[in-house]
Scaffold this active site. Structure first.
Site, PDB file in Angstrom:
ATOM      1  N   LYS A 226      -6.398  -2.516  -6.167  1.00 52.46           N
ATOM      2  CA  LYS A 226      -6.246  -1.679  -4.977  1.00 52.46           C
ATOM      3  C   LYS A 226      -7.541  -1.603  -4.172  1.00 52.46           C
ATOM      4  O   LYS A 226      -8.650  -1.809  -4.683  1.00 52.46           O
ATOM      5  CB  LYS A 226      -5.783  -0.278  -5.371  1.00 52.46           C
ATOM      6  CG  LYS A 226      -4.345  -0.212  -5.912  1.00 52.46           C
ATOM      7  CD  LYS A 226      -3.323  -0.366  -4.807  1.00 52.46           C
ATOM      8  CE  LYS A 226      -1.886  -0.379  -5.320  1.00 52.46           C
ATOM      9  NZ  LYS A 226      -1.208   0.897  -5.245  1.00 52.46           N
ATOM     10  N   ARG A 268       1.232  -1.360 -13.808  1.00 53.54           N
ATOM     11  CA  ARG A 268       1.730  -2.488 -13.008  1.00 53.54           C
ATOM     12  C   ARG A 268       0.526  -3.307 -12.572  1.00 53.54           C
ATOM     13  O   ARG A 268      -0.358  -2.797 -11.879  1.00 53.54           O
ATOM     14  CB  ARG A 268       2.509  -1.952 -11.800  1.00 53.54           C
ATOM     15  CG  ARG A 268       3.115  -3.007 -10.896  1.00 53.54           C
ATOM     16  CD  ARG A 268       3.862  -2.333  -9.746  1.00 53.54           C
ATOM     17  NE  ARG A 268       4.504  -3.286  -8.855  1.00 53.54           N
ATOM     18  CZ  ARG A 268       3.888  -3.911  -7.851  1.00 53.54           C
ATOM     19  NH1 ARG A 268       2.603  -3.669  -7.591  1.00 53.54           N
ATOM     20  NH2 ARG A 268       4.543  -4.770  -7.090  1.00 53.54           N
TER      21      ARG A 268
END
Length: 288
Positions: A226, A268
């Site tokens: 991210k 994930r």
């Protein structure tokens, strides 16, 4: 046939599970275009499973901040052939979609989980479709489509963890009201969605607070590569600005360790082997 350990996919697995990401898209933030072709996506999924992925999450629409939506027809064309091939080989597949028609086609192709980043807000037909077919359903915290989700009005919180818990709880109740069994629901705090860097870090620091808000439900954390990790690692980047996504895997593994150490159901991830190794270590430490 792909060998999937049934114990690892149980509601209370012996360790944190690893959900490998297969983006069948040209524009995903981390690996857009790498697995766009059907055969490439299938081969990549097979590699992730060989490296230890318990689940594969197939997505045909990017949710990268600022991205315009993909058409329904294009999303279906990208996703369904990949799901059919992987489920036919025995893989346990999740499909990342906000559209009920894609969810339905994916379920008919063998998908066992619908991972809806909008928690049913983007398509009012999603919850009834999932309820009718009795598959697992990921309810993520979401406030708006990718094109606008990082607008300042949508990233304002007085207490990000408390407000995310409250908003996810509302969507969990909506899912139950639509007929989805509570034990089928998985929650995801939506790290990076309508949240700035400090808010993402606060959510992660307060992981126990979030998970205790859903003590009887499975919690999925999606933190892989991210942007807030790229910002953190900017000082060590070989180029000016945030470190590129492919250079964030070690930092992702550190967050996987944090989540696994706090009992998360699954993480994930784009890279599997290092994250699976991390989960194995924490599973062994937690074993009696």
């Amino acid at each position: 046939m792909i060998d999937v350990d049934p114990a690892a996919c149980a509601p209370h697995p012996p360790r944190t599970l690893v959900m490998g990401v297969v983006n069948v898209t040209p524009d995903s933030f981390s690996d857009g275009g790498m697995w766009l072709e059907r055969d490439d996506a299938i081969a990549h999924a097979g590699q992730l499973i060989a490296e230890g992925a318990d689940l594969i999450d197939v997505g045909g629409e990017s949710t990268r901040p600022g991205t315009a939506r993909t058409s329904s027809a294009e999303e279906l064309a990208r996703v369904v052939p990949v799901v059919e091939a992987l489920t036919g080989a025995g893989a346990r597949i999740s499909v990342d979609t906000m559209r009920s028609e894609v969810a339905l086609a994916a379920i008919e192709a063998g998908a066992k989980i619908i991972n809806d980043v909008s928690g049913g807000l983007a398509d009012p037909r999603m919850l009834p479709v999932v309820a009718e077919h009795g598959v697992d359903y990921v309810v993520m915290h979401w406030r708006a489509q990718s094109a606008t989700m990082q607008d300042p009005s949508l990233t304002h919180y007085d207490d990000v963890t408390a407000e995310v818990i409250a908003e996810v709880s509302t969507r969990v109740q909506a899912a139950q009201d639509a007929g989805i069994a509570r034990e089928r629901i998985i929650v995801d705090p939506g790290v990076g969605f309508s949240k700035n860097g400090p808010q993402n870090w606060q959510l992660l620091r307060e992981i126990d607070r979030f998970q205790e808000g859903f003590a009887d439900l499975r919690v999925l954390w999606g933190v892989s590569r991210k942007g807030f990790l790229g910002t953190l690692l900017a000082a060590g980047s070989p180029v000016r600005g945030p470190r590129p996504p492919m250079g964030r895997d070690a930092a992702t593994q550190a967050l996987t360790a944090w989540c696994a150490g706090h009992g998360a159901w699954a993480v994930r991830t784009h890279e599997v082997q290092g994250n699976r190794d991390t989960c194995e270590v924490f599973g062994r430490l937690a074993a009696e």
